[in-house]
Design a protein around this motif. Structure first.
Motif, PDB file in Angstrom:
ATOM      1  N   VAL A 156      -9.999   1.434  -5.141  1.00 17.71           N
ATOM      2  CA  VAL A 156     -10.053   1.031  -3.728  1.00 17.71           C
ATOM      3  C   VAL A 156      -9.811  -0.468  -3.602  1.00 17.71           C
ATOM      4  N   ALA A 157     -10.419  -1.238  -4.517  1.00 18.52           N
ATOM      5  CA  ALA A 157     -10.253  -2.704  -4.412  1.00 18.52           C
ATOM      6  C   ALA A 157      -8.763  -3.057  -4.501  1.00 18.52           C
ATOM      7  N   LEU A 161      -6.102  -4.530  -1.757  1.00 16.45           N
ATOM      8  CA  LEU A 161      -5.305  -5.742  -2.043  1.00 16.45           C
ATOM      9  C   LEU A 161      -3.830  -5.460  -1.732  1.00 16.45           C
ATOM     10  N   SER A 504     -20.032 -12.924  -9.082  1.00 17.05           N
ATOM     11  CA  SER A 504     -21.378 -12.714  -8.501  1.00 17.05           C
ATOM     12  C   SER A 504     -22.095 -14.044  -8.388  1.00 17.05           C
ATOM     13  N   GLY A 507     -21.007 -15.434  -5.218  1.00 18.36           N
ATOM     14  CA  GLY A 507     -21.716 -14.754  -4.121  1.00 18.36           C
ATOM     15  C   GLY A 507     -23.111 -15.337  -3.968  1.00 18.36           C
ATOM     16  N   ALA A 508     -23.799 -15.566  -5.114  1.00 17.13           N
ATOM     17  CA  ALA A 508     -25.163 -16.130  -5.031  1.00 17.13           C
ATOM     18  C   ALA A 508     -25.099 -17.521  -4.402  1.00 17.13           C
ATOM     19  N   PHE A 510     -22.981 -18.550  -2.189  1.00 19.28           N
ATOM     20  CA  PHE A 510     -22.849 -18.333  -0.735  1.00 19.28           C
ATOM     21  C   PHE A 510     -24.215 -18.040  -0.127  1.00 19.28           C
ATOM     22  N   GLU A 511     -24.984 -17.180  -0.853  1.00 21.61           N
ATOM     23  CA  GLU A 511     -26.287 -16.774  -0.294  1.00 21.61           C
ATOM     24  C   GLU A 511     -27.205 -17.988  -0.194  1.00 21.61           C
ATOM     25  N   ASP A 514     -26.192 -20.016   2.703  1.00 25.45           N
ATOM     26  CA  ASP A 514     -26.666 -19.409   3.955  1.00 25.45           C
ATOM     27  C   ASP A 514     -28.151 -19.676   4.136  1.00 25.45           C
ATOM     28  N   GLY A 515     -28.911 -19.583   3.027  1.00 22.86           N
ATOM     29  CA  GLY A 515     -30.359 -19.834   3.125  1.00 22.86           C
ATOM     30  C   GLY A 515     -30.626 -21.236   3.645  1.00 22.86           C
TER      31      GLY A 515
ATOM     32  N   ALA C 108     -36.457 -19.884   5.198  1.00 21.20           N
ATOM     33  CA  ALA C 108     -35.238 -19.056   5.406  1.00 21.20           C
ATOM     34  C   ALA C 108     -35.570 -17.601   5.222  1.00 21.20           C
TER      35      ALA C 108
ATOM     36  N   HIS E 238     -25.742 -19.972  12.986  1.00 26.61           N
ATOM     37  CA  HIS E 238     -25.983 -18.518  13.078  1.00 26.61           C
ATOM     38  C   HIS E 238     -27.378 -18.144  12.595  1.00 26.61           C
ATOM     39  N   LEU E 298     -18.075 -16.596   5.116  1.00 25.46           N
ATOM     40  CA  LEU E 298     -19.519 -16.550   4.821  1.00 25.46           C
ATOM     41  C   LEU E 298     -20.100 -15.206   5.273  1.00 25.46           C
ATOM     42  N   VAL E 301     -18.903 -12.285   2.932  1.00 27.13           N
ATOM     43  CA  VAL E 301     -19.489 -12.301   1.576  1.00 27.13           C
ATOM     44  C   VAL E 301     -20.961 -11.916   1.657  1.00 27.13           C
ATOM     45  N   LEU E 302     -21.644 -12.445   2.664  1.00 33.60           N
ATOM     46  CA  LEU E 302     -23.087 -12.132   2.747  1.00 33.60           C
ATOM     47  C   LEU E 302     -23.289 -10.677   3.139  1.00 33.60           C
ATOM     48  N   ARG E 305     -23.466  -8.640   0.214  1.00 28.61           N
ATOM     49  CA  ARG E 305     -24.614  -8.769  -0.683  1.00 28.61           C
ATOM     50  C   ARG E 305     -25.899  -8.253  -0.060  1.00 28.61           C
ATOM     51  N   TYR E 315     -24.492  -9.321   9.673  1.00 24.91           N
ATOM     52  CA  TYR E 315     -23.626 -10.343   9.065  1.00 24.91           C
ATOM     53  C   TYR E 315     -22.162 -10.022   9.352  1.00 24.91           C
ATOM     54  N   LEU E 438      -9.947  -7.836   3.654  1.00 27.28           N
ATOM     55  CA  LEU E 438     -10.266  -7.307   2.310  1.00 27.28           C
ATOM     56  C   LEU E 438     -11.774  -7.186   2.138  1.00 27.28           C
ATOM     57  N   PHE E 445     -16.406   0.203   2.566  1.00 31.73           N
ATOM     58  CA  PHE E 445     -16.264   1.297   1.585  1.00 31.73           C
ATOM     59  C   PHE E 445     -17.527   1.418   0.734  1.00 31.73           C
TER      60      PHE E 445
END
Lengths: 542, 91, 113, 311, 498
Positions: A156-157, A161, A504, A507-508, A510-511, A514-515, C108, E238, E298, E301-302, E305, E315, E438, E445
């Motif tokens: 699927v990924a 793409l 990953s 991704g962390a 990004f998290e 956001d925090g 947060a 946000h 942002l 991606v969030l 997760r 999100y 994407l 999915f």
């Protein structure tokens, strides 16, 4: 108008059958409808005259359908393969728990795969292309094991793409076409003068290359075909991959000689051809070997298309379509052979002989469709380096097929004999007959080709010697088989998997960002900061 | 005549201000709450009374004067009540 | 340098103070207080605009003044709702964890209950 | 001379504003806020906006101060909640806010050559509304839609406060003054002041048509008087499901809306008044609004229902 | 001051009805006892839908915007209501989403027969009417202060909706939402004050005639824009959206994500395309576009997760809001009649409407799943999709519209947006749009895979889910897909009154 409705019905009937899934009573019988879904498409391929154009009403997205010779050929063969697959699947789903869900995904993929051959406008093409590539996810993820889940996620990924590349390519094409016409023919015609020509060509090659498994975008193919159940693997490797081929046929600008891009395609093609053979030899699972054989054959096709692009004439299109038809039927037959063999362990010989013929046909065995296919693509390849490379790839595919046959025979010996199912054998025999007979009927339709040429001594020998050398190499290989390296399916995938932790970690990050951003002091300070920034942005002379 | 009125107003208002200042000094200097309350209410009420007295001639008409006096009376009432409540709360 | 401009500077200063208070105050009640301060600064700005628009025999332009009156009433209803939310939040915090020190820090933790 | 007084007011305002932000204890900050509100109403008088001064004194510092004071008292023990953000964040925030207020001051500094105003237009059309107080004219005639929507905002805020009560307490009464010990001084005060307050509120609403005043200020005084009576325990807070309260809440905006729709028939359109008895209609609306604003503000300050209805 | 007097047009009264009809609903529901409120809703909802439809027909037939001068006082002094193409389209979308939400919420917020008046149902229905009235007022208002009051009405209707269930974290989310929205409205008010100080009027049409780029106007415009960004929850402002939209009850979060967030975006469009058409400098437009791009990345991606389904969808809202802000860099040439600005304009409105339908359907579906399972942890969805086929279909269709798969409105919006970026020559937005698609495909999915998975035993349904509530969610998802039929070029309906 009836030709138009028949053409449209080829993709509407399967979607219409989906509606049956909503009703409780009809839902159980959905899997019985599978073999009959492709029938309208087969009818359309046979009956509908070439060049018919039909524009669907606005409520159906205003899709324009048209049937030309390569499209008709591929549509007919694909519907045959889908019928055979349907027969096999119906028997497989007899008492399966997830029959309904598989049938739904099957019908959607079927509708997309058939529609893609007849779509004439970009939106319609993209709609069918999305159907065939995203809906296949359900077919791949049928068996609910860890391996299939990994395979379907990767599938699927990469499918998404590919979709992204193609969407951007189509937008660039649409931007370059004068007026608001979305027809593929207008778009490709305007491509030559479009300011974004090279980026569009790159995206087209990437998008369709990913679908037909050009190296390095082929990693999903072996995983998917070994994870998918037999009928799904047959139709996916046979018919679904051809969506990429018809895409290249439709979207590459053959009427203008694009020098740079023909070399790119040829290099990619031949690299894939030889890479497929090399890695295929190192596989132990027959399905993976067949997958790598697909990679190799599609690579060859891409090379032929590259030559056609370089020569600046549309002569190469029909031979490519013919070659693709033969590959579709043969590959589908081989996958179904795996199923038939597993089902009928008794008379091994009865299953082995046709499979040998089919396998070697892929390498161009004389008197078979393979020889005709090799003859068809000889003229576009010309007689320079390309045809020599093609001969060598024929040897390679012969070697690979013998390796497959060796694994196939070993497979039959210890395959658990559950119960001989008539449907599996019927489906398989249907494909074997189609693969052997159909090319002979279709061959005269190629311009300047007649059946008689196939029987000249010179042609027969031209087709035979690669197979003999292949056999020789196979014998050598058999003696050193113990020392052959074992490469996991999806070879270069482990590089991607190694960089998974960095993704990953991103991704962390990004998290965490956001925090921080969602703490009150920071957020309210962002308000003040943005006020100042916007005021400055507005004040500064643009 | 108006000169006399001016003199009277200046005199009354300044006296009022002196009382206000006394009240504030009491608030700052005195040791504990009850004494501070005592200073505040006593001084400020008288101060306000004098200021109101001083401004009476300028209110233009009886209605304005009555309004001004009612302001003073209401402040007296609420001042007394609030002082009682605070004193009771602190004790 | 008439009085309107002077009050204009005052409103600018109070808006700055109010915004600063909103950013740095940890306790929600202090934020409501800072919001009221910011609001009064904005209304003062309206007042300055009104004062400058004095014409036709009026001390100031009545339209911005009417807007300020509406604004003050809306600001009060906002404060009332916000205060009720704060009280309800601390009531629930005490109910949930009477022993531990109530900690409505603006961390947060957001919605990850 | 007047400038010196203004400078005094402005510097006091800024100093008190800064003190309020910097104060450690929330209760102290709220008390300073009340003082700030009163000073601000003097500033409004200096800006010759008497209507606004009344509103600021009544609503801005009066009832808001009372609300914040009771909340601060109740939340004293959550004082230590959370720390101020780290020093660099404070510095950054301070500089950004200073930048914004500097920008604001810059805008104040360079006024347009002739200050644009709607005063002449407002005064010219005032005759059609039959009112003499231009601010009331704007509130109830020219921008009547804003005033109507703002009333709905008030009702929504009240409903929001009510929705914060617990499920079983729905229909009950706010717990204002339910626990206050019998205090004869407060009871005396609650018996003496309300009559004066009601007369004062009626006067304020009535003169709104011609002099500074009006429905909002009158309504607020009514609300405060009712709150005083409830807090002193003289009368219990009404259950929120009582139809009388609900009708009182809705009376003001409903009448305003009815007169607005009547405008379709008897006047030129929605929220238009027939010229000859425009003033009568507007005063009628003001009285109804004063009543419903009084009840709304009082119930807003009283808080969500807590005591379930004793059958 | 040229007061070119603007007159009430023939069907202008519809505009007043659109704003005031839900207000009548609010006032009545205060008075009428709890049990009749649902019956009141069954009257208010259809009539409101009819009013929205009538206005749509009136504007399309007239071919130019309908105007209503309230109280017959001409704009600089009085207030005018104005319905042009985009406002009528937004009104229609609002009416449809709110009516379907009303039908969906009937099961959850209905008064138990007999027994005393319940808290949640009364409050919910009043807030539903209030959101409707506020959105109509926002969409029709053409006076900046009138828009301020409408914004406050919207915030006061949305905040209690977040903490309707009364749990601690929802009350905290409501408080943060309330305070942040108040910062936004105060800054907006300050901007409005400065504009009044500079031009003496707050009417948008008069401002477009008088507005010119002087410092006061620019600072005012930036204050108003950022104030409204805080209410639209564009990254980095946000902080309040995820807990608020995830904590609210299903119909509530459907309205919050689909409509309430769009209300303040609509006002930003009014400021930059109506009040000050040519003041948006290239750099400022790029800044807004960059914030939109950051929101897409942002948010997506969030969303990938998240552990809880509702937080994932919240999100996803943050990400989808980012797409809307590409209208500023791409359609900046609208005033000067640049051809493909029209495409960007149509694309962003198509995105707004298809996201409204798709997100409302998705939140309803998530609500049903959470109700059926008792929790909404994605890891343990365990193939519940097979027990709730219609909810599953609704979730899939709305997911496909969010990802931008052909037959859906989301696809048409993404196609036109990409076309505009290519024509405008700002290709960097195209990269972000495709990447966003994407990532959206990724999290949709992921959830579909979990919904369709079939572990050994599918968790039992804790509460029966009624069929027509699933059909309500499905109907909105189908609306999102039907938007795909919109012709793929700049539509002149959205240009009425421009």
């Amino acid at each position: 108008m009836t030709a138009g409705t028949v053409l449209a019905s080829s993709f509407i009937v399967p979607l219409f059958m989906l509606v049956a899934a909503l009703g409780q009573r009809t839902r159980e019988r959905l899997s019985d409808l599978l073999p009959f879904a492709p029938l309208p498409a087969l009818l359309a391929a046979l009956v509908v005259p070439d060049g018919t154009i039909v524009v669907l009403p606005r409520s159906l997205l205003g899709i324009t359908l048209s049937l030309d010779k390569p499209g008709a050929m591929l549509l007919g063969a694909a519907s045959l393969l889908w019928i055979a697959g349907g027969i096999y699947a119906r028997q497989m789903l007899q008492d399966a728990a997830r029959a309904v869900r598989f049938a739904i995904w099957w019908l959607t993929t079927l509708s997309g795969s058939l529609g893609v051959f007849i779509a004439a406008d970009m939106i319609g093409f993209y709609f069918f292309y999305t159907l065939v590539s995203l809906a296949a996810y359900g077919l791949v993820a049928y068996d609910e094991t860890a391996a299939t889940r990994r395979a379907s996620t990767i599938y699927v990924a990469l499918a998404l793409l590919g979709e992204a590349f193609l969407l951007m390519a189509f937008v660039l094409l649409a931007a370059a076409t004068p007026g608001n016409s979305l027809l593929i023919s207008d778009a490709v015609a305007a491509l030559r003068s479009s300011p974004w020509r090279d980026i569009t060509m790159l995206l087209i090659v990437l998008g369709f290359g990913l679908k037909i498994g050009l190296v390095p975008l082929h990693v999903w193919m072996p995983l998917t075909y070994s994870a998918a159940p037999i009928p799904a693997a047959a139709v996916l490797s046979g018919a679904a991959v051809k969506a990429g081929v018809i895409g290249l046929i439709r979207f590459l600008p053959f009427d203008v000689s694009l020098a740079g891009w023909s070399e790119v395609l040829m290099v990619l093609g031949f690299v894939s051809a030889f890479y497929g053979v090399a890695i295929g030899l190192a596989q132990t699972n027959p399905k993976a070997v067949l997958a790598y054989s697909s990679v190799s054959q599609m690579g060859l096709l891409a090379a032929v298309l590259g030559m056609g692009l370089g020569s600046g004439s549309r002569a190469a299109l029909l031979p490519v379509a013919f070659y693709a038809v033969h590959h579709m039927l043969a590959k589908g037959g081989l996958f179904l052979a795996l199923g038939a063999a597993a089902a009928r362990r008794g008379s091994a010989l009865l299953v082995l002989v046709p499979t040998v013929v089919l396998a070697l046909a892929l390498a161009g065995l004389p008197f078979t469709g393979g020889q005709l296919a090799k003859m068809a693509i000889k003229d576009p390849l010309g007689d320079g380096v390309a045809s020599v490379l093609a001969q060598i790839s024929a040897i390679g595919s012969a070697l690979l097929m013998l390796h497959f046959l060796y694994l196939f025979r070993a497979g039959i010996a210890e395959a658990p004999a559950d119960r001989p199912s008539a449907a599996a054998v019927v489906a398989w025999l249907m494909m074997v007959f189609a693969a052997l007979a159909l090319p002979w009927f279709l061959f005269p339709t190629l311009d300047g080709a007649s059946r008689a040429d196939a029987f000249t001594l010179q042609e027969l020998w031209g087709a035979a010697w690669p197979i003999l050398i292949g056999g020789l190499l196979a014998a050598l290989l058999w003696r050193w088989r113990t020392r052959l390296p074992r490469i996991p399916e999806g070879d270069v995938l482990f590089i991607a998997e190694r960089c998974a932790p960095t993704v990953s970690r991103l991704g962390a990050a990004f998290e965490r960002a956001d925090g921080v951003l969602r703490q009150w002091p920071i957020a309210s300070m962002c308000v003040a900061l943005l006020v100042v920034l916007t005021a400055l942005a507005l004040a500064m002379p643009a | 005549m108006s000169g006399l009125l001016h003199a009277f107003t200046i005199l009354a208002v300044s006296a009022g201000v002196v009382f206000f200042i006394a009240g504030t000094v009491g608030l700052v200097r005195f040791p504990d709450v009850p004494t501070r309350l005592h200073a505040l209410t006593k001084a400020d009420n008288v101060g306000l009374g004098l200021v109101v007295l001083g401004l009476l001639p300028y209110t233009g008409g009886l209605l304005g004067a009555l309004k001004l006096v009612s302001v003073w009376l209401l402040t007296l009432l609420s001042g007394a009540i609030v002082t009682q409540l605070i004193a009771r709360a602190v004790r | 340098m008439n009085s309107a401009t002077l009050f204009g500077f005052c409103s600018a200063a109070i808006v700055g103070l109010g915004l600063f208070g909103l950013i740095v105050s940890p306790h929600p009640l202090r934020r409501i207080l800072a919001f009221n301060l910011l609001g009064s600064g904005v209304f003062l700005f309206f007042g300055v605009v009104a004062r400058r628009g004095a014409a036709a025999g009026l001390g100031a332009d009545p339209v911005p003044q009417a807007l300020v009156i509406t604004g003050i009433v809306v600001a009060f209803s906002a404060t009332a709702l916000a205060v009720a939310l704060v009280l309800r939040l601390f009531a629930l915090t005490d109910e949930a964890a009477p022993t531990s020190e109530a900690d409505p820090k603006a961390g947060a933790e957001g919605g990850h209950s | 001379m007047a400038l010196v007084f203004d400078i005094g007011i402005v510097s006091l305002l800024i100093a008190i504003g800064a003190w309020m932000i910097m104060a450690r204890d929330t209760l102290v900050a709220v008390i300073i806020f009340v003082v700030y509100g009163l000073l601000m109403s003097i500033a409004w008088v200096r800006l010759s906006a008497v209507d606004v001064a009344l509103t600021e004194a009544a609503i801005g510092s009066g009832i808001t101060g009372m609300l914040l004071l009771s909340a601060a008292a109740r939340l004293r023990q959550t004082e230590g909640a959370g720390a101020r953000p780290s020093f660099p964040v404070c510095v950054a925030a301070g500089s950004l806010c200073a930048l914004i207020s500097a920008g604001l001051a810059g805008v104040v500094l360079l006024p347009a050559d002739v200050a644009p105003t709607l005063a002449p237009l407002a005064v010219a059309n005032l005759a059609d509304t039959g009112l003499e107080n231009p601010v009331a004219g704007v509130l109830f005639a020219y921008r009547a839609l804003d005033t109507l929507l703002e009333k709905v905002v008030l009702l929504l805020a009240l409903l929001g406060v009510w929705s914060l009560g617990s499920d079983r307490a729905w229909g009950g009464a706010p717990a204002l003054g339910a626990y206050v010990p019998p205090n004869d001084i407060l009871v005396f005060f609650a018996q003496v002041l309300p009559p004066i307050g009601i007369v004062f509120a009626a006067y304020m609403t009535w003169t709104g048509a011609s002099h500074p005043g009006g429905a909002f200020q009158g309504g607020t005084v009514l609300a405060v008087m009712w709150l005083l009576v409830m807090m002193a325990g003289v009368a219990r807070a009404p259950p929120i499901s009582s139809t009388k309260v609900r009708w009182l809440l809705v009376a003001g905006p409903a009448l305003f809306l009815a007169v607005g729709f009547l405008g379709f028939v008897i006047a030129a359109g929605f929220l238009a008044y027939p010229v000859d008895y425009a003033k009568a209609l507007i005063v009628l609306i003001e009285i109804a609004l004063a009543l419903s604003i009084g009840v709304t503000l009082a119930l807003l300050a009283a808080g969500p229902p807590e005591r379930t209805l004793q059958p | 001051m040229s007061t070119a007097s603007v007159a009430t047009t023939s069907s202008g009264y519809l505009l007043v009805l659109a704003v005031m009809w839900p207000v009548i609903g609010i006032l009545l529901s205060f008075v009428v006892s709890g049990r009749q409120i649902e019956r009141l809703a069954w009257i208010v909802l259809p009539v409101g839908l009819v009013i929205a439809g009538a206005t749509l027909i009136a504007v399309t037939q007239a071919g130019q915007s309908q105007i209503y001068v309230v109280g017959n006082w001409a704009p600089p002094l009085g207030i005018a209501l104005r319905a042009d193409g985009i406002s009528v389209a937004m009104m229609m979308a609002t009416a449809i989403v709110i009516c379907v939400t009303g039908v969906f919420a009937h099961g959850e917020f209905s008064q138990p027969p007999g027994g005393p008046e319940e808290r949640a149902p009364v409050v919910f229905w009043v807030l539903l009417f209030a959101i409707w009235s506020a959105l109509n007022a926002l969409v029709l208002g053409s006076d900046l202060f009138n828009l301020y009051v409408a914004l406050e009405l919207l915030t006061f209707a949305a905040v209690p909706l977040v903490c309707l269930k009364g749990k601690k974290e929802t009350v905290e989310a409501a408080l943060r939402y309330m305070l942040f929205a108040l910062i936004g409205s105060v800054l907006y008010l300050l901007g409005a004050a400065m504009i009044y100080g500079a031009y003496g009027t707050l009417d948008i049409r008069l401002l477009s005639e008088r507005g010119h780029a002087e410092p006061a106007t620019l600072i005012a415009a930036s204050l108003m824009t950022i104030g409204l960004l805080a209410k639209t929850a564009l990254v980095p402002l946000h902080l309040w959206l995820p807990p608020a939209h995830a904590g609210a009850p299903a119909p509530g979060s459907a309205m919050l994500s689909a409509l309430v967030v769009k209300g303040s975006f609509f006002v930003i469009i009014r400021i930059w395309f109506d009040a000050m058409p040519d003041l948006l400098s290239f750099r400022a437009a790029q800044l807004l576009g960059a914030l939109g791009a950051a929101a897409i990345l942002l948010g997506s991606v969030l969303a990938l997760r998240q552990q809880r389904l509702k937080l994932l969808i919240a999100y996803s809202t943050i990400a989808q809001i980012g797409y809307l802000f590409f209208v500023f860099p791409l359609a900046a040439g609208l005033a000067t009649g640049v051809a493909w600005s029209g495409i960007a304009w149509t694309a962003s409105w198509l995105q707004l409407f298809s996201h409204a339908f798709a997100k409302a359907a998705m939140f309803m579906a998530a609500g049903l799943i959470a109700e059926a399972l008792g929790h909404d942890r994605i890891a343990e969805l365990g193939g519940i999709g097979r027990k709730l086929p219609i909810t599953m279909l609704a979730f899939a269709l709305s997911g496909l519209s969010l990802v931008g798969v052909p037959p859906s409105g989301g696809f048409s919006a993404k196609w036109l947006l990409l076309l505009a970026t290519v024509m405008e020559g700002q290709w960097w937005w195209a990269v972000v749009i495709v990447l966003g698609g994407l990532l959206a495909g990724g999290y949709i999915f992921m959830v579909l895979g979990r919904l369709l998975a079939s572990p050994t035993e599918v968790p039992a349904l804790q509460a029966p889910v009624s069929r027509w509530r699933e059909c309500a969610a499905l109907s909105l998802a189908i609306c999102a897909v039907l938007l795909g039929i919109w012709p793929l070029q700049s539509s002149d309906f959205l240009f009425i009154g421009r």
